[in-house]
Design a protein around this motif. Structure first.
Motif, short mmCIF file in Angstrom:
data_model
loop_
_atom_site.label_atom_id
_atom_site.label_comp_id
_atom_site.label_asym_id
_atom_site.label_seq_id
_atom_site.Cartn_x
_atom_site.Cartn_y
_atom_site.Cartn_z
N ARG A 131 76.07 -26.94 48.52
CA ARG A 131 75.13 -25.81 48.39
C ARG A 131 75.87 -24.56 47.94
O ARG A 131 75.36 -23.78 47.12
CB ARG A 131 74.42 -25.54 49.72
CG ARG A 131 73.50 -26.65 50.17
CD ARG A 131 72.95 -26.35 51.56
NE ARG A 131 72.01 -25.25 51.53
CZ ARG A 131 70.69 -25.39 51.64
NH1 ARG A 131 70.17 -26.60 51.79
NH2 ARG A 131 69.90 -24.34 51.61
N ARG A 149 76.59 -24.63 44.24
CA ARG A 149 75.38 -24.32 43.47
C ARG A 149 75.07 -22.83 43.51
O ARG A 149 74.70 -22.23 42.49
CB ARG A 149 74.19 -25.13 44.00
CG ARG A 149 74.21 -26.60 43.66
CD ARG A 149 72.82 -27.21 43.79
NE ARG A 149 72.30 -27.09 45.14
CZ ARG A 149 72.42 -28.03 46.08
NH1 ARG A 149 73.07 -29.15 45.82
NH2 ARG A 149 71.90 -27.87 47.27
N ARG A 178 74.85 -20.18 40.36
CA ARG A 178 73.63 -19.43 40.06
C ARG A 178 73.86 -17.93 40.06
O ARG A 178 73.34 -17.22 39.22
CB ARG A 178 72.53 -19.77 41.09
CG ARG A 178 71.93 -21.14 40.96
CD ARG A 178 70.57 -21.21 41.64
NE ARG A 178 70.59 -20.71 43.01
CZ ARG A 178 70.82 -21.45 44.08
NH1 ARG A 178 71.08 -22.73 43.95
NH2 ARG A 178 70.80 -20.92 45.29
#
Length: 334
Positions: free
Chosen positions: A155, A158, A162
């Motif tokens: 997570r 990611r 982003r």
């Protein structure tokens, strides 16, 4: 013998393993690359900087193309002046740690373990689920009993992709908040974190607080990213009153962590301190007149914002955080 570098390997470590694979000394390989003064070094304490010409020579010796080496060796290159090869102390911010011991065994080439250069003080081997945090292989921890740490790391990767560089500032703040809770025995100290400590065979030790609280720190960093996306456009979370530090967001963050009760009992204080540091600068009157953010703003990378206009790209996370307390220090002022 050709040799492929381990991803993230230090340049000195790769040269040392290349020499071993070809029954040579590291000093001899450095001479082939253009080093004028003889001698070797401990690659945990120092690094090798190579000129462009020396980098090309290293690629030829290893049987790999230059771009392959650049992708795998994060410290390749550097300022060497008139020299082709320069052995120097490690640049600030880098942490040198032993390669995952399971990766070493699975390679099966009989060569020494690689030394990995990391911009963080920890790493997770996603292939084998191991926590790496120092140059001592004995300090590696299997995450098999606590797979939620591996999931959290995925997570985090990611989120970093982003948000861009600003994600590091948010993880630093989230880690400081989590350490505050852990130190004050709030939130998950007696439940989630105590259970994870037991699963990993750890005691209540300050050295392991980041590992123990890592999944919650990542979730909190994600919640902070939601807050910051709104703040960038002068908006309060969930359209809260513009002249009020949003308790809605703090309550929502507690729900996301599965710790709403702990938040009510006092955990909110650390997050209130964070929201005060990340207050909205747009005047209240202007905020009441403004329109909605542009379409697609939730997918944009976040620019650097106050109080994180500038921060180190590598090194200890606590040196990035805007929060006043530090691990092991006093937290009684909050």
């Amino acid at each position: 013998m050709d040799l492929s570098p381990v991803n993230g390997e230090s340049t000195g470590s790769f040269i040392s393993r290349l020499a071993e694979a070809n029954a040579l000394s590291s000093a001899h390989v450095l001479e082939l690359l253009g080093r004028r003064t003889p001698g070797s070094a401990d690659w945990r304490l120092g690094e090798v900087l190579l000129s462009e010409a020396a980098t090309v020579k290293l690629a030829v010796l290893a049987g790999r193309d230059v771009e392959h080496l650049r992708r795998a060796l994060p410290t390749l290159g550097g300022r060497v002046g008139a020299q082709a090869v320069r052995v120097t102390a490690w640049p600030a911010g880098w942490t040198v740690m032993a390669e995952c011991s399971v990766c070493v065994r699975s390679r099966g080439d009989g060569l020494q373990p690689a030394w990995v250069a990391s911009g963080e003080t920890w790493q997770v081997c996603m292939r084998h689920g191991r926590w790496l945090s120092s140059a001592d292989p004995a300090e590696q921890r299997s995450l098999a009993p606590a797979r939620d740490v591996v999931v959290a790391h995925r997570r985090w990767l990611r989120l970093r992709d982003r948000l861009g560089p600003y994600a590091r500032a948010l993880l630093a703040d989230a880690a400081q908040v989590s350490s505050f809770w852990w130190q004050c025995r709030q939130m998950g100290s007696a439940t989630v974190w105590a259970c994870r400590q037991g699963e990993l065979g750890l005691g209540r030790e300050l050295a392991w607080v980041f590992l123990v609280t890592y999944p919650e720190a990542v979730r909190l960093a994600e919640a902070m990213a939601v807050y910051e996306r709104q703040r960038r456009w002068g908006r309060e979370f969930d359209d809260g009153a513009p002249d009020w530090v949003s308790r809605r967001w703090i309550d929502w963050a507690g729900e996301r962590l599965g710790m709403a009760e702990g938040m009510e009992r006092g955990g909110y204080r650390a997050l209130r301190a964070w929201t005060m540091e990340h207050s909205i600068a747009t005047p209240v009157a202007a905020r009441r007149r403004q329109g909605p953010p542009p379409p697609g703003y939730l997918r944009e990378r976040l620019p650097l914002m106050e109080p994180h206009r500038g921060f180190p790209e590598r090194g200890r996370l606590e040196d990035v955080s805007c929060l006043p307390w530090r691990w092991g220090g006093s937290v009684t002022t909050v």
